[in-house]
Design a protein around this motif. Structure first.
Motif, short mmCIF file in Angstrom:
data_model
loop_
_atom_site.label_atom_id
_atom_site.label_comp_id
_atom_site.label_asym_id
_atom_site.label_seq_id
_atom_site.Cartn_x
_atom_site.Cartn_y
_atom_site.Cartn_z
N GLY A 174 0.81 -1.21 0.00
CA GLY A 174 0.00 0.00 0.00
C GLY A 174 0.84 1.26 0.00
O GLY A 174 0.50 2.27 -0.63
N CYS A 175 1.97 1.22 0.69
CA CYS A 175 2.84 2.40 0.80
C CYS A 175 3.23 2.92 -0.59
O CYS A 175 3.23 4.12 -0.84
CB CYS A 175 4.09 2.03 1.60
N LEU A 176 3.51 1.99 -1.49
CA LEU A 176 3.95 2.36 -2.85
C LEU A 176 2.94 3.24 -3.56
O LEU A 176 3.30 4.04 -4.43
CB LEU A 176 4.11 1.10 -3.70
N ASN A 177 1.67 3.02 -3.24
CA ASN A 177 0.62 3.73 -3.96
C ASN A 177 0.04 4.92 -3.22
O ASN A 177 -0.89 5.56 -3.69
CB ASN A 177 -0.49 2.75 -4.36
N GLU A 178 0.58 5.23 -2.06
CA GLU A 178 0.18 6.47 -1.38
C GLU A 178 0.51 7.62 -2.31
O GLU A 178 1.58 7.61 -2.96
CB GLU A 178 0.97 6.62 -0.07
N SER A 179 -0.34 8.63 -2.36
CA SER A 179 -0.15 9.65 -3.39
C SER A 179 1.20 10.36 -3.29
O SER A 179 1.87 10.60 -4.30
CB SER A 179 -1.31 10.65 -3.39
N ALA A 180 1.65 10.65 -2.06
CA ALA A 180 2.94 11.35 -1.93
C ALA A 180 4.09 10.46 -2.40
O ALA A 180 5.05 10.93 -3.02
CB ALA A 180 3.15 11.77 -0.49
N GLU A 222 4.04 10.20 -6.23
CA GLU A 222 4.58 11.42 -6.82
C GLU A 222 6.12 11.41 -6.76
O GLU A 222 6.80 11.74 -7.73
CB GLU A 222 4.00 12.63 -6.05
N LEU A 223 6.64 11.00 -5.62
CA LEU A 223 8.09 10.94 -5.46
C LEU A 223 8.71 9.93 -6.41
O LEU A 223 9.72 10.20 -7.07
CB LEU A 223 8.44 10.60 -4.00
N ARG A 224 8.09 8.77 -6.52
CA ARG A 224 8.60 7.75 -7.45
C ARG A 224 8.62 8.29 -8.87
O ARG A 224 9.58 8.07 -9.62
CB ARG A 224 7.72 6.49 -7.39
N GLU A 225 7.55 8.98 -9.24
CA GLU A 225 7.50 9.53 -10.60
C GLU A 225 8.60 10.56 -10.83
O GLU A 225 9.23 10.59 -11.88
CB GLU A 225 6.12 10.14 -10.88
N ARG A 226 8.83 11.39 -9.81
CA ARG A 226 9.88 12.41 -9.95
C ARG A 226 11.26 11.76 -10.11
O ARG A 226 12.09 12.22 -10.88
CB ARG A 226 9.90 13.34 -8.74
#
Ligand code: AKG
Ligand code: FE2
Length: 438
Positions: A296-302, A305-309
């Motif tokens: 679930g942590c992976l898909n938390e919005s923050a 966003e960080l992963r995408e950055r």
């Protein structure tokens, strides 16, 4: 005979024959290892253990993979403690069983103090070639011999297999109930996890310089980059505003709040088990606490966003990133000098770690700097700040660049929260899911 934690006995005999070993001394697992590793997440384990109608119990879980940074104790004596070290090194054992080998065969493995690192590099190519030969020999032996390590790890395997679990739940069953499922080839690490030597590198030769030059020229200016090390030294860049303070707070609160997913003492490993999986141990080299951001942590919005950055900033897709590793250092906690590069990854299908993208999630009252002794660089923790550096050479991006070895200095006052993103040449997540990342 030296028991191997990687290849089946038959394969070792074959490898020994190949390298001309007449007899191998017994070697035992060391009590302490010189290779301190961070236990990798068990993000999407092969699959949950099957739960058939009745179970005899006694199963041994086979947690997946680990992605440890390689660390060196400067006080390693530069000697071989066994006359067979050279032969074992030629057979690829420095890569297969680094914990034992670096402790007992530091000279042959070229893993002495840093002053001897050049020797390690000189022998790296020969070691890699020998390791490939050893893996091929192990695979051949497995086929010929039906797999010396082919076994069931749970007493209930025959029952589960009879009830169809090999098809229903193949991820777990094919590895852990290999005998009952008839999946011995799959369960054999050296067959399942063979790297494709022709796979395209995500970061080919020259691409590291290209990325950092572009950042230096103004790309990613929204993150306020400062190039803090450049050729002839390895590149390194600090992004002063990689994420907002609110964003960082959100990630820390996600990391701290999920029940059952708390920070636990950072782990090292005692080496590889006979499935090529890292054996976790507690570490005195690294005293922080860690938790993996999976599920679930992976898909938390923050977090998303960080992963995408991070993927966007490095140009390397998220699939090649390990699961984010969240760190917490309380007063006096530290991580001694180490490289994030793990030699054993080199010949795994995920390939080596290329970059570390390290993000500070808190301000620290005092201490906690990340220092790069060979670059004369020390980065102060600051909420939202990030540091990006390579662990490999730009001209040879599968080979370690030991100049980016670094230290997490002790936190003197306050709490330091941060996140590691370790970025590989090839797909990490898919290979991790099938137990092929070590
Ligand atoms: O905490 C830091 O400053 C660095 C941590 C680090 O190097 C690591 O976790 O591999
Ligand atoms: Fe590190």
């Amino acid at each position: 005979m030296k028991p191997s934690s990687f290849a089946p006995g038959a394969a070792i005999a074959l490898v020994a024959a190949l390298v001309g070993i007449v007899s191998l001394n017994q070697r035992r697992l060391p009590l302490h290892t010189l290779v301190e590793l961070t236990g990798q997440p068990r993000p999407t384990p092969l699959a949950p253990r099957p739960s058939p109608a009745s179970t005899a119990g006694g199963e041994i879980s086979t947690p997946l993979a680990s992605a440890p940074p390689m660390e060196r104790e400067p006080e390693v004596p530069c000697v071989d403690l066994s006359p067979d070290c050279t032969a074992w090194q030629r057979g690829g054992e420095c890569g297969f069983d680094p914990a034992y080998m670096h402790a007992h065969c530091a000279k042959s493995c070229g893993s002495c103090a840093r002053a001897d690192f050049d020797g390690a590099r000189a022998s790296a190519a020969a070691t890699a070639a020998a390791a490939t030969a050893a893996a091929a020999a192990a695979a051949a032996a497995s086929v010929a011999g039906g797999g010396a390590r082919c076994r069931d790890k749970a007493a209930s395997c025959p029952l589960w297999a009879a009830s169809g679990e090999c098809d229903v739940n193949p991820g777990y069953m094919k590895l852990s109930c290999a005998k009952s499922c008839g999946s011995c080839d799959w369960a054999d690490f050296s067959r399942r996890c063979r790297a494709d030597p022709n796979a395209t590198l995500a970061v080919p030769a020259g691409a590291i310089g290209e990325l950092f030059r572009a950042i230096d020229a103004g790309a990613l200016s929204r993150y306020k980059p400062r190039v803090v090390s450049r050729p002839p030294q390895p590149w390194a860049v600090v992004f002063d505003e990689f994420i907002s303070a609110e964003h960082a707070d959100e990630i820390v609160s996600v990391a701290s709040s999920e029940e059952g997913r708390l920070f636990t003492p950072s782990q090292g490993t005692g080496g590889l088990d006979d499935d090529g999986q890292l054996i976790p141990t507690l570490s005195s080299y690294r005293t922080s606490s860690t938790r993996w951001c999976d599920g679930g942590c992976l898909n938390e919005s923050a977090v998303r966003e960080l992963r995408e950055r991070v993927a966007d900033a490095t140009g390397v897709p998220d699939a090649n990133h390990e699961y984010p590793q969240l760190l917490r250092y309380t007063q006096s906690q530290y991580y001694k000098e180490h490289s994030d590069y793990i030699p054993a990854h080199r010949d795994m299908p995920c390939g080596p770690r290329v970059y570390t993208f390290f993000v500070y999630m808190s301000d620290v009252e005092e201490g906690g700097n990340t220092s790069f002794p060979q670059l004369g660089l020390s980065v102060e923790p600051k909420k939202g700040r990030a540091v990006l550096w390579p662990s490999v050479l730009d001209a040879a991006p599968r080979d370690i660049d030991e100049r980016t070895m670094h230290i997490a200095n002790p936190v003197l006052s306050g709490i330091k929260y941060s996140v590691n993103f370790w970025i590989h040449q090839h797909d990490f997540k898919a290979n991790h899911a099938i137990g092929c990342t070590g």
